[in-house]
Design a protein around this motif. Structure first.
Motif, short mmCIF file in Angstrom:
data_model
loop_
_atom_site.label_atom_id
_atom_site.label_comp_id
_atom_site.label_asym_id
_atom_site.label_seq_id
_atom_site.Cartn_x
_atom_site.Cartn_y
_atom_site.Cartn_z
N PRO A 204 31.72 -5.31 -14.48
CA PRO A 204 32.11 -6.59 -13.86
C PRO A 204 31.22 -6.98 -12.68
O PRO A 204 31.05 -8.17 -12.42
N LYS A 205 30.65 -5.99 -11.96
CA LYS A 205 29.84 -6.32 -10.81
C LYS A 205 28.48 -6.91 -11.20
O LYS A 205 27.77 -7.44 -10.35
N HIS A 206 28.14 -6.82 -12.49
CA HIS A 206 26.86 -7.38 -12.95
C HIS A 206 27.07 -8.63 -13.80
O HIS A 206 26.12 -9.10 -14.43
N LEU A 207 28.28 -9.17 -13.84
CA LEU A 207 28.57 -10.36 -14.62
C LEU A 207 29.13 -11.46 -13.72
O LEU A 207 29.88 -11.18 -12.78
N ARG A 208 28.78 -12.69 -14.02
CA ARG A 208 29.39 -13.84 -13.34
C ARG A 208 29.40 -15.03 -14.30
O ARG A 208 28.54 -15.15 -15.17
N SER A 209 30.39 -15.88 -14.11
CA SER A 209 30.57 -17.04 -14.97
C SER A 209 30.33 -18.31 -14.17
O SER A 209 30.87 -18.46 -13.07
N VAL A 210 29.52 -19.24 -14.75
CA VAL A 210 29.12 -20.44 -14.02
C VAL A 210 29.29 -21.65 -14.93
O VAL A 210 28.97 -21.60 -16.12
N SER A 211 29.79 -22.77 -14.33
CA SER A 211 29.91 -24.03 -15.06
C SER A 211 28.92 -25.04 -14.50
O SER A 211 28.92 -25.31 -13.29
N TYR A 212 28.08 -25.61 -15.39
CA TYR A 212 27.15 -26.66 -14.99
C TYR A 212 27.49 -28.01 -15.62
O TYR A 212 26.87 -29.02 -15.30
N ALA A 213 28.43 -28.01 -16.56
CA ALA A 213 28.81 -29.25 -17.26
C ALA A 213 27.57 -29.95 -17.79
O ALA A 213 26.75 -29.34 -18.47
N ASP A 214 27.41 -31.26 -17.48
CA ASP A 214 26.25 -32.00 -17.98
C ASP A 214 25.18 -32.20 -16.91
O ASP A 214 24.35 -33.10 -17.04
N SER A 215 25.19 -31.35 -15.85
CA SER A 215 24.28 -31.55 -14.72
C SER A 215 22.87 -31.03 -14.97
O SER A 215 21.96 -31.36 -14.22
N GLN A 216 22.68 -30.21 -16.01
CA GLN A 216 21.34 -29.66 -16.29
C GLN A 216 20.97 -29.86 -17.76
O GLN A 216 20.86 -28.89 -18.53
N PRO A 217 20.77 -31.09 -18.16
CA PRO A 217 20.42 -31.33 -19.57
C PRO A 217 19.00 -30.86 -19.87
O PRO A 217 18.13 -30.87 -19.01
N VAL A 218 18.79 -30.45 -21.12
CA VAL A 218 17.44 -30.06 -21.57
C VAL A 218 16.88 -31.06 -22.56
O VAL A 218 15.74 -30.93 -23.01
N ALA A 219 17.71 -32.05 -22.94
CA ALA A 219 17.27 -33.09 -23.89
C ALA A 219 17.94 -34.40 -23.53
O ALA A 219 18.79 -34.47 -22.62
N ASP A 220 17.58 -35.45 -24.26
CA ASP A 220 18.08 -36.80 -24.00
C ASP A 220 19.50 -36.94 -24.57
O ASP A 220 19.73 -36.68 -25.76
N ASN A 221 20.42 -37.36 -23.75
CA ASN A 221 21.81 -37.51 -24.18
C ASN A 221 22.05 -38.83 -24.93
O ASN A 221 23.17 -39.10 -25.37
#
Length: 240
Positions: A204-221
């Motif tokens: 558990p000390k080497h894991l973390r969960s993160v939410s970015y939603a639609d803030s870091q797109p890699v393509a055109d929406n």
């Protein structure tokens, strides 16, 4: 004989007379001596009185000077600011051999299911959401578990690492369902993958969960293909 006898008494009388005159003048000398002594005593007394009168004045001056010294403000010593040099922890350089071995293993074992993205530190493993979830859902698909199991085993073979599980979505708003926004949906999906890795034995000390939603797109929406690429789960792997 008569003349001798007459001369004798005359001589005696004149001698007596001279003696008596000198005796009468001697008291003047004594009087002068007494006056000298009195004057000397007066001088001494006046000197003592002057000294006694000067002593209180000197004491007052000393007291006044003492108070003036006490009342004189002592210049405050302003401490010079000490420059604190913050030691920035040296960022550990990624283990290039581990990154190379992980990249090779992902390409050999997963085809297009998992995509390797090189980063400055470590790598990012990108998994499309269609492999893991139904649209708008956060429960892992049954067919997703074999993929995640092989991925967990591969990571454990390469070596110990810090892993951030990141949830990403497209920019279309959530309409109904259990999630109020893309932030909640992305967070729930990242948490689902994190729980799976915990069940596979990751610390558990080497894991973390993160939410970015639609803030870091890699393509055109603006098109379906771009939105599909933006809906993904990334595993940012930093080898220790």
């Amino acid at each position: 004989m008569v003349s001798q006898s007459s001369d004798g008494p005359l001589n005696d009388i004149s001698w007596y007379q001279w003696e008596s005159d000198n005796t009468d003048a001697n008291w003047l000398l004594t009087y002068v001596d007494v006056l000298s002594v009195i004057l000397a005593m007066l001088v001494v007394l006046l000197g003592q009185m002057a000294v006694r009168q000067m002593q209180p004045i000197e004491e007052q001056n000393q007291i006044a000077s003492t108070y003036s010294q006490l009342e004189t403000p002592v210049p405050a010593t302003i401490p010079q600011p000490t420059e604190v040099v913050e030691e920035t922890p040296s960022q550990s350089q990624p283990d290039n051999s581990a990154v190379t071995r992980l990249t090779a293993a992902i390409e050999q074992r997963f085809d297009d299911e998992v995509k390797v993205v090189q980063r400055e530190l470590g790598v990012s493993l990108e998994i499309a959401d269609v492999i893991l979830f139904h649209s708008g859902k956060a429960e892992l698909l049954p067919e997703a578990q074999p993929v995640l199991s092989r991925l967990a085993m591969t990571l454990q073979e390469i070596g110990e690492a810090d892993i951030a599980v990141e949830g990403h979505t497209d920019d279309r708003p959530i309409l109904g369902g259990p999630f109020q926004s893309n932030w909640e949906l992305a967070a729930a999906r990242a948490n689902a993958v994190t729980r799976f890795l915990l069940d596979q034995g990751f610390s558990p000390k080497h894991l973390r969960s993160v939410s970015y939603a639609d803030s870091q797109p890699v393509a055109d929406n603006s098109n379906a293909g771009g939105r599909a690429e933006n809906r993904r789960v990334n595993l940012r792997v930093d080898f220790l």
